[in-house]
Motif scaffolding. Structure first.
Motif, PDB file in Angstrom:
ATOM      1  N   LEU A   1       0.839  -1.203   0.000  1.00 40.16           N
ATOM      2  CA  LEU A   1       0.000   0.000   0.000  1.00 40.16           C
ATOM      3  C   LEU A   1       0.871   1.248   0.000  1.00 40.16           C
TER       4      LEU A   1
ATOM      5  N   SER B   1       1.523   3.787  -3.245  1.00 43.54           N
ATOM      6  CA  SER B   1       1.227   5.209  -3.126  1.00 43.54           C
ATOM      7  C   SER B   1       2.400   6.054  -3.614  1.00 43.54           C
TER       8      SER B   1
ATOM      9  N   LEU C   1       1.338   8.924   6.774  1.00 44.82           N
ATOM     10  CA  LEU C   1       1.692   7.545   7.108  1.00 44.82           C
ATOM     11  C   LEU C   1       1.800   7.352   8.612  1.00 44.82           C
ATOM     12  N   PHE C   2       2.413   8.287   9.270  1.00 43.59           N
ATOM     13  CA  PHE C   2       2.625   8.161  10.711  1.00 43.59           C
ATOM     14  C   PHE C   2       1.358   8.460  11.512  1.00 43.59           C
ATOM     15  N   HIS C   3       0.689   9.545  11.155  1.00 44.04           N
ATOM     16  CA  HIS C   3      -0.373  10.048  12.039  1.00 44.04           C
ATOM     17  C   HIS C   3      -1.783   9.922  11.491  1.00 44.04           C
ATOM     18  N   GLY C   4      -1.931   9.565  10.242  1.00 42.75           N
ATOM     19  CA  GLY C   4      -3.270   9.478   9.670  1.00 42.75           C
ATOM     20  C   GLY C   4      -3.850  10.838   9.358  1.00 42.75           C
TER      21      GLY C   4
ATOM     22  N   LEU D   1      -7.046  11.928  10.361  1.00 44.25           N
ATOM     23  CA  LEU D   1      -8.038  12.454  11.302  1.00 44.25           C
ATOM     24  C   LEU D   1      -7.400  13.510  12.198  1.00 44.25           C
TER      25      LEU D   1
ATOM     26  N   LEU E   1      -3.617   8.792  -1.934  1.00 41.16           N
ATOM     27  CA  LEU E   1      -4.577   7.766  -1.531  1.00 41.16           C
ATOM     28  C   LEU E   1      -5.035   6.912  -2.710  1.00 41.16           C
TER      29      LEU E   1
ATOM     30  N   SER F   1      -2.381   4.601  -3.999  1.00 39.63           N
ATOM     31  CA  SER F   1      -2.221   3.437  -3.141  1.00 39.63           C
ATOM     32  C   SER F   1      -3.286   2.381  -3.450  1.00 39.63           C
TER      33      SER F   1
ATOM     34  N   ASP G   1     -10.092  -7.387   3.967  1.00 39.45           N
ATOM     35  CA  ASP G   1      -8.932  -7.192   4.836  1.00 39.45           C
ATOM     36  C   ASP G   1      -8.081  -6.029   4.357  1.00 39.45           C
ATOM     37  N   ILE G   2      -7.887  -5.970   3.044  1.00 39.27           N
ATOM     38  CA  ILE G   2      -7.093  -4.873   2.484  1.00 39.27           C
ATOM     39  C   ILE G   2      -7.798  -3.546   2.759  1.00 39.27           C
TER      40      ILE G   2
ATOM     41  N   GLN H   1      -7.599  -2.462   6.475  1.00 30.29           N
ATOM     42  CA  GLN H   1      -6.304  -1.930   6.898  1.00 30.29           C
ATOM     43  C   GLN H   1      -5.976  -0.616   6.208  1.00 30.29           C
ATOM     44  N   ALA H   2      -6.385  -0.487   4.965  1.00 33.34           N
ATOM     45  CA  ALA H   2      -6.131   0.774   4.259  1.00 33.34           C
ATOM     46  C   ALA H   2      -6.842   1.922   4.970  1.00 33.34           C
TER      47      ALA H   2
ATOM     48  N   ASP I   1      -7.878   2.017   8.065  1.00 30.08           N
ATOM     49  CA  ASP I   1      -7.298   2.163   9.386  1.00 30.08           C
ATOM     50  C   ASP I   1      -6.013   2.993   9.324  1.00 30.08           C
ATOM     51  N   MET I   2      -5.150   2.643   8.390  1.00 28.72           N
ATOM     52  CA  MET I   2      -3.909   3.394   8.218  1.00 28.72           C
ATOM     53  C   MET I   2      -4.190   4.831   7.812  1.00 28.72           C
ATOM     54  N   LEU I   3      -5.120   4.980   6.901  1.00 28.02           N
ATOM     55  CA  LEU I   3      -5.456   6.318   6.418  1.00 28.02           C
ATOM     56  C   LEU I   3      -5.934   7.210   7.569  1.00 28.02           C
ATOM     57  N   PHE I   4      -6.762   6.668   8.403  1.00 25.12           N
ATOM     58  CA  PHE I   4      -7.326   7.466   9.497  1.00 25.12           C
ATOM     59  C   PHE I   4      -6.339   7.678  10.640  1.00 25.12           C
ATOM     60  N   HIS I   5      -5.681   6.607  11.050  1.00 26.07           N
ATOM     61  CA  HIS I   5      -4.915   6.675  12.300  1.00 26.07           C
ATOM     62  C   HIS I   5      -3.406   6.607  12.147  1.00 26.07           C
ATOM     63  N   GLY I   6      -2.912   6.306  10.951  1.00 28.74           N
ATOM     64  CA  GLY I   6      -1.473   6.208  10.785  1.00 28.74           C
ATOM     65  C   GLY I   6      -0.923   4.904  11.329  1.00 28.74           C
TER      66      GLY I   6
END
Lengths: 209, 209
Positions: A171, A175, A201-204, A206, B172, B175, B192-193, B196-197, B199-204
């Motif tokens: 992913l 990107s 990537l680190f912090h998202g 939100l 985005l 990716s 699953d993809i 996780q995508a 989740d990563m996008l929102f929270h890093g």
DNA sequence: GTCTATACCTGGATAGAC
DNA sequence: GTCTATCCAGGTATAGAC
């Protein structure tokens, strides 16, 4: 990131030969980036390089050989840049710092060797495996570098435990690689893209809650 | 897509024509995905479709026309899926929920119409603008949909103010689009993809600090 | 609607002069 | 090292029988 005068893999030859070879590769990379493998003709490569089509065969045995050379150089530019950037870090650099550095070096190399890296990315899935022996190996080595870096970070708790690195890695690299399709150097410096990519990537995306 | 009932005496564009047309497109999409535009030949398309090369011209006027049709269908599959998924959400759904839904629908459509969407993505940068009139417009519409969605979310404070949506969006979508190059349905479900995508996008990827 | 046959062109590749 | 000339396979596209 400047090129070494003579890539280690290229056997030493005379200066004139080196020059034409380079021009052919430059021309090929440019055409491959724009048109892909099938639509790139030896005649058009020759025209851009300023020679006749037949002359190409003094430097390369076949179209496939040019292909592989271009792709190898594209991958090598990136892998060398990333390795060097990582090696330059202090030994005790954090995982976070290493990932940040790798992302920056990857993007910088990708976008400054535009034709070779773009050609490499675009052409990669388009040609038979037999035509990309040398570049294939390098590419696998590069993927392993990222996989190891991410796995090590996760093992030390530097990135979340609940993420699957085998999903995270493609992913992320997808990107980054896709930037060759849209990045415009006249709009923003590469650094801006790299900084935001790392930040996301680190912090998202939100807001801090 | 079922045919309306038509009196037998009235000639019409019948089922047989539709069928062959579909088989030609299927074959073309498959070849385009694997080989790109230049290496995909009408003869090979015909072979996969189970007809002779000359017969293609009953259904399409040229190779470019097939191209555009395949790409259009690829983009349309994704845009339709995303629009429908968004329309199904309750009117008061949060921005976060909308983005999550769009990512999921995008990936699901992308990976389940594999040949068309992959062909579309791969071929897109490889063919002259003149050959992709219809697909080009759709594609721009789709990009605008994302841009608007992200801008609206940011305006309402649902995503961070310090991110540039004109960088966020291509990072985005790049990716997500790249998944067609590596996703293997035998390894993991699409869900699953997508999970996780998002989740990563929102929270890093950093651990909660 | 699909076939066969074929026109015409451009592709990669080779040979030999310079 | 590069050129010119050329071979031949394979490309898109067309014509007309069925």
């Amino acid at each position: 990131m400047s090129e070494p005068a003579t890539p280690a893999s290229v056997p030493r030859r005379g200066r004139k030969s080196e020059m034409s070879r380079g021009q052919i590769l430059d021309a090929a990379a440019r055409m491959l980036r724009r048109q892909g493998y099938g639509s790139t003709t030896l005649r058009s490569i020759a025209e851009v390089a300023g020679i006749q089509a037949g002359s190409i065969y003094y430097h390369f045995a076949s179209k496939d050989e040019i292909m592989d050379a271009v792709m190898e150089r594209g991958v090598r530019a990136v892998i060398d840049a990333v390795r060097e950037a990582l090696d330059t870090l202090p030994n005790d650099a954090s995982h976070q710092r290493r990932i940040e550095t790798a992302v920056g070096a990857h993007l910088q190399a990708l976008l400054s060797h535009g034709d070779y890296t773009s050609a490499s990315i675009r052409t990669y899935g388009e040609v038979p495996v037999a035509f990309k022996q040398k570049s294939l190996q390098l590419q696998q080595t590069y993927v392993a570098l990222w996989q190891d870096m991410l796995a090590a970070a996760q093992a030390d708790g530097a990135i979340r435990q609940d993420l699957d690195p085998h999903i995270l890695r493609p992913l992320l690299l997808g990107s980054l690689n896709w930037t060759v399709e849209w990045y415009d150097p006249n709009q923003r410096p590469v650094e801006d893209i790299a900084a935001q990519a790392v930040d996301m990537l680190f912090h998202g995306i939100l807001p801090d809650s």
